[in-house]
Each structure stands twice: as C-alpha cells, then as structure tokens.
Design an enzyme around this catalytic site. Structure first.
Site, mmCIF file in Angstrom:
data_model
loop_
_atom_site.group_PDB
_atom_site.id
_atom_site.type_symbol
_atom_site.label_atom_id
_atom_site.label_comp_id
_atom_site.label_asym_id
_atom_site.label_seq_id
_atom_site.Cartn_x
_atom_site.Cartn_y
_atom_site.Cartn_z
ATOM 1 N N ARG A 55 164.737 42.460 18.764
ATOM 2 C CA ARG A 55 163.398 41.834 18.791
ATOM 3 C C ARG A 55 162.347 42.684 19.514
ATOM 4 O O ARG A 55 161.352 42.159 20.029
ATOM 5 C CB ARG A 55 163.441 40.440 19.425
ATOM 6 C CG ARG A 55 164.261 39.458 18.622
ATOM 7 C CD ARG A 55 164.060 38.044 19.107
ATOM 8 N NE ARG A 55 164.874 37.145 18.319
ATOM 9 C CZ ARG A 55 166.170 36.927 18.539
ATOM 10 N NH1 ARG A 55 166.780 37.567 19.520
ATOM 11 N NH2 ARG A 55 166.841 36.110 17.768
ATOM 12 N N LYS A 102 150.723 48.972 12.564
ATOM 13 C CA LYS A 102 151.372 48.406 11.367
ATOM 14 C C LYS A 102 152.461 49.375 10.936
ATOM 15 O O LYS A 102 152.188 50.553 10.688
ATOM 16 C CB LYS A 102 150.370 48.301 10.209
ATOM 17 C CG LYS A 102 149.391 47.182 10.324
ATOM 18 C CD LYS A 102 148.723 46.893 8.983
ATOM 19 C CE LYS A 102 148.007 48.066 8.376
ATOM 20 N NZ LYS A 102 147.340 47.831 7.117
ATOM 21 N N GLU A 108 142.112 61.212 4.656
ATOM 22 C CA GLU A 108 141.936 60.059 5.552
ATOM 23 C C GLU A 108 140.768 60.292 6.520
ATOM 24 O O GLU A 108 140.097 59.342 6.919
ATOM 25 C CB GLU A 108 143.228 59.763 6.333
ATOM 26 C CG GLU A 108 144.350 59.143 5.496
ATOM 27 C CD GLU A 108 144.118 57.674 5.086
ATOM 28 O OE1 GLU A 108 143.080 57.096 5.441
ATOM 29 O OE2 GLU A 108 144.990 57.127 4.390
ATOM 30 N N LYS A 121 139.093 54.237 13.357
ATOM 31 C CA LYS A 121 140.269 53.384 13.171
ATOM 32 C C LYS A 121 140.457 52.447 14.365
ATOM 33 O O LYS A 121 140.699 51.246 14.209
ATOM 34 C CB LYS A 121 141.514 54.252 12.972
ATOM 35 C CG LYS A 121 142.754 53.403 12.822
ATOM 36 C CD LYS A 121 143.769 54.008 11.923
ATOM 37 C CE LYS A 121 144.753 52.949 11.459
ATOM 38 N NZ LYS A 121 145.824 53.464 10.664
ATOM 39 N N GLU A 173 144.372 42.379 10.544
ATOM 40 C CA GLU A 173 143.758 42.707 9.247
ATOM 41 C C GLU A 173 143.312 41.481 8.454
ATOM 42 O O GLU A 173 143.743 41.240 7.332
ATOM 43 C CB GLU A 173 144.720 43.573 8.413
ATOM 44 C CG GLU A 173 143.992 44.319 7.298
ATOM 45 C CD GLU A 173 144.850 45.331 6.572
ATOM 46 O OE1 GLU A 173 145.758 45.917 7.193
ATOM 47 O OE2 GLU A 173 144.593 45.542 5.382
ATOM 48 N N ARG A 212 139.296 45.182 9.804
ATOM 49 C CA ARG A 212 140.314 46.227 9.586
ATOM 50 C C ARG A 212 140.521 46.528 8.102
ATOM 51 O O ARG A 212 140.959 47.623 7.734
ATOM 52 C CB ARG A 212 141.635 45.806 10.242
ATOM 53 C CG ARG A 212 142.673 46.903 10.169
ATOM 54 C CD ARG A 212 143.922 46.598 10.963
ATOM 55 N NE ARG A 212 144.829 47.728 10.851
ATOM 56 C CZ ARG A 212 145.879 47.927 11.609
ATOM 57 N NH1 ARG A 212 146.181 47.068 12.562
ATOM 58 N NH2 ARG A 212 146.649 48.984 11.441
ATOM 59 N N HIS A 269 141.871 52.686 -1.231
ATOM 60 C CA HIS A 269 143.310 52.426 -1.287
ATOM 61 C C HIS A 269 143.724 51.491 -2.429
ATOM 62 O O HIS A 269 144.896 51.492 -2.794
ATOM 63 C CB HIS A 269 143.815 51.876 0.055
ATOM 64 C CG HIS A 269 143.947 52.946 1.111
ATOM 65 N ND1 HIS A 269 142.887 53.732 1.513
ATOM 66 C CD2 HIS A 269 145.014 53.373 1.836
ATOM 67 C CE1 HIS A 269 143.293 54.577 2.445
ATOM 68 N NE2 HIS A 269 144.581 54.386 2.658
ATOM 69 N N HIS A 298 146.511 53.280 -4.123
ATOM 70 C CA HIS A 298 147.895 52.801 -4.100
ATOM 71 C C HIS A 298 148.438 52.647 -5.516
ATOM 72 O O HIS A 298 149.609 52.940 -5.770
ATOM 73 C CB HIS A 298 148.001 51.473 -3.345
ATOM 74 C CG HIS A 298 148.152 51.655 -1.864
ATOM 75 N ND1 HIS A 298 147.932 50.648 -0.963
ATOM 76 C CD2 HIS A 298 148.517 52.735 -1.126
ATOM 77 C CE1 HIS A 298 148.141 51.101 0.264
ATOM 78 N NE2 HIS A 298 148.479 52.368 0.193
ATOM 79 N N HIS A 352 149.923 60.473 -0.931
ATOM 80 C CA HIS A 352 148.958 59.459 -0.500
ATOM 81 C C HIS A 352 147.515 59.991 -0.426
ATOM 82 O O HIS A 352 146.584 59.381 -0.968
ATOM 83 C CB HIS A 352 149.403 58.913 0.861
ATOM 84 C CG HIS A 352 148.515 57.840 1.393
ATOM 85 N ND1 HIS A 352 148.495 56.569 0.863
ATOM 86 C CD2 HIS A 352 147.600 57.848 2.396
ATOM 87 C CE1 HIS A 352 147.615 55.838 1.526
ATOM 88 N NE2 HIS A 352 147.053 56.587 2.457
HETATM 89 N N1 GLY Z 1 150.559 52.575 11.189
HETATM 90 C C1 GLY Z 1 149.354 52.650 10.515
HETATM 91 C C2 GLY Z 1 148.443 51.518 10.792
HETATM 92 O O1 GLY Z 1 148.725 50.677 11.592
HETATM 93 O O2 GLY Z 1 147.383 51.449 10.196
#
Ligand code: GLY
Length: 343
Positions: A109, A131, A173, A215, A225, A229, A236, A240, A250
């Site tokens: 965890r 993320k 990016e 960012k 998000e 965000r 994308h 994607h 990418h």
């Molecule tokens: N690991 C990439 C993000 O959180 O956007």
C-alpha cells in the site's frame, strides 16, 4: 543546481535540476534498503553509477508497461525484503518511471519512491506529476495511481547518451508546455532549441525548468485531473490515437496531435492562423512530424473509441492564443475532418 518543490494534495516532490546521479544516495537518506528499478539499456549505459544499489531490471519499451511486469517487480521486491522503511528509485525514461511509481504506490500500500529521469521526455514531463500506471487491453495508462515521488533528480549529463530522436520526443512536450502556458518559452525554444538539444547548460536548464513550471502549476492546482490539469493533454487526444494505431513514439504522435488541435483551435477557440503556423514551423524545425502519413482509418477508429468513453463529443484542449489553453467539446465529425486534412 536548482531545487523546485511541487506541492500537491497527496504529497510534495523535490525536483533537483542539474544534480548529479552520483549524489543519489543522499536523496534516500534515512531509508533501510534502497532498490533501483531500471531497464537493460539504462543499466548498460549508466550501471557503473548505480554500484552499491540492489537492481531490478525490466525490458525496455512500451511492451513492459503491463500488469505482468508489475507482478515481476512485486516478486523481486518480496525477494529483496523491501518494506515500508525501504526506498525505491526508478532510473530511466517514462516507462521505467511509470512501472516504478505504480509498483511502489501499490506494494504494501505504498513504499516511498523517487526518480532519476534519463530521457528529456521524462525530465520535462513524465517523471513529474505523480500519475503512474500501466496499459491494459489496448488502453493506455488505464490502470494506475496518483502519488507523488519524494524526489526527481534531473541530471542533464545523462542526456548525453540519448539518441537524437529521443531528444526530439522530449522537445514535443516542452513545446506543448509552452503552447498551453508559457508564451515566452515558445519564443525561447524558437531561438534556442538547438543549443538546448546540444546540451548547452543554460539552455537545457531553462527548457526543463520552464516546462516543469507549467506542469507543476497545473498539478498543484488540480492533482486529480478534474479541471486545470487536463490542459496538459493538449495534442494528446489525436496523439494517443496515433500512438495506438501506428506505434509511433509518444513525442512524435503528440506533435501531430498538437498541429491537429491547433487547426481546430483556429476554428473554435480564436487561435490566429499565424500562431498555429508558428507552432507547426517550430515542430518541423525540431524534426518532429506534423502530418499523418498513413493509417488514417485506424487513427479515426481509435478516436471513435475515445468518443464512446466520453459520450457524444470529445473534450479537447484548444488554444485561444499561444500560452493560453481552454477546454472545448468537439464533435466527432469536426475531429474526423481535421484528421482527414492531415493526411
Ligand atoms: N507521471 C506523469 C504525470 O503525472 O503526469
């Protein structure tokens, strides 16, 4: 060396720009065992610098971003008797960061973790934000976690071994960050991307710093998000779909995606044609693709699948001007017309 701190709801992340990987141990102070997760390419190039750490090696490439790889990592963490007093460090590109962050966030965890991103794409984007996830049944990043790494150690010297096409992916990016949130960065990239690409110190440090600032602002305002965000996804939606349909890297895929989104921005969000042209010219100059050569039908099919997930319209990020993004609902037919134009 310059420290930036990302403060998000789930925790904070210290970002050390221009730090050396040789100082990695100091960032894991107080931990019991420290284990490094990396891939075979990075280990071959930089393994000497990781002496003294237990290493878990995964195979390079998007094919490793699976629950199976995570399962193998969990097995090794058990063998190495890693527990919550330990520390896990991902040393590699975006895929290593994703597997490391996902495994560290779920094993017991949650075990503390940090990153040493070794690609420009990971330094300007993938290592920061919290993320981390894996692909599943053809869907990208559909299973994952949001938990901040304790640190991101950005050693610009690690980029010396990076192939040119990998540098280009990272610049995609950086251009995205400039397009959605930092107009002066776009002007800087127009004049200085070559210096940054050659790892001229001030130039690379500025490009990574300024891209991350865009960012960090979005992530600290909206870690999960739900609003702000989402703007980081400029380029994308189409990107994607291209990645999925063609297997294109990418950065290249989002380069085409940004040109598509800029085209739509002219029609729906007020972006001036000359600004859309500026964006496209910069991407071209960097050597990134700006049009779709083949597989139009497969890309359209991937976009339609997106549509099924989000209802009748696709929520997309558009530009009202360089440095300012907005969210807009775009009909599938409008999207299809744009993809058609790009072939
Ligand atoms: N690991 C990439 C993000 O959180 O956007």
């Amino acid at each position: 060396m310059r420290i930036m701190t990302l403060q998000a709801q789930s925790g904070s992340c210290k970002i050390a720009l221009g730090e050396s990987i040789d100082n990695l141990k100091g960032y894991c102070e107080g931990a019991g065992n420290v284990v490094v997760i990396t891939d075979s390419n990075v280990r071959r190039l930089h393994g000497e610098r990781l002496k003294g750490f237990d290493i878990i090696e995964i195979s390079p490439g998007e094919g490793s971003k699976t629950l199976e790889t995570a399962g193998e990592v969990f097995g090794r963490l058990l063998e190495l008797e890693i527990d919550r007093s330990s520390f896990i460090v991902g040393v590699g590109g975006g895929i290593v960061c994703d597997i490391t962050g996902f495994a560290a966030s779920t094993y017991m965890r949650g075990v503390p973790f940090g990153f040493v991103p070794t690609t420009l794409l990971a330094q300007v984007d993938a290592s920061v934000g919290g993320k981390n996830g894996v692909n599943f049944k053809g869907y990208k990043n559909i299973i994952g976690t949001i938990r901040q790494p304790r640190f991101c150690l950005c050693d610009f010297d690690l980029l010396r071994t990076l192939p040119k096409e990998e540098m280009r992916n990272g610049f995609a990016e950086a251009v995205k960050a400039a397009a959605i949130g930092d107009a002066p960065l776009l002007s800087y990239l127009e004049g200085n991307w070559k210096k940054a690409s050659g790892l001229q110190r001030t130039a690379i440090a500025k490009v990574v710093h300024d891209s991350l600032q865009v960012k960090m602002k979005a992530v600290s305002a909206d870690e999960s998000e739900r609003g702000e965000r989402m703007k980081l996804n400029f380029g994308h939606t189409v990107g994607h779909a291209i990645e999925k349909a063609t297997g294109m890297p990418h950065g290249e895929a989002i380069s085409i995606g940004m040109v598509a989104a800029a085209g739509l921005s002219g029609k729906k969000a007020g972006l001036e044609a000359k600004e859309a042209q500026r964006l496209e010219s910069l991407l071209k100059e960097i050597g990134l693709p700006t049009a779709l050569g083949a597989k139009k039908d497969e890309v359209l099919e991937a976009i339609r699948k997106d549509k099924k997930r989000f209802g009748a319209k696709i929520r997309m990020v558009l530009l009202e001007r360089i440095g300012s993004a907005v969210m807009a609902d775009v009909g599938l037919e409008e999207m299809e017309a744009v993809v058609d134009d790009m072939c």
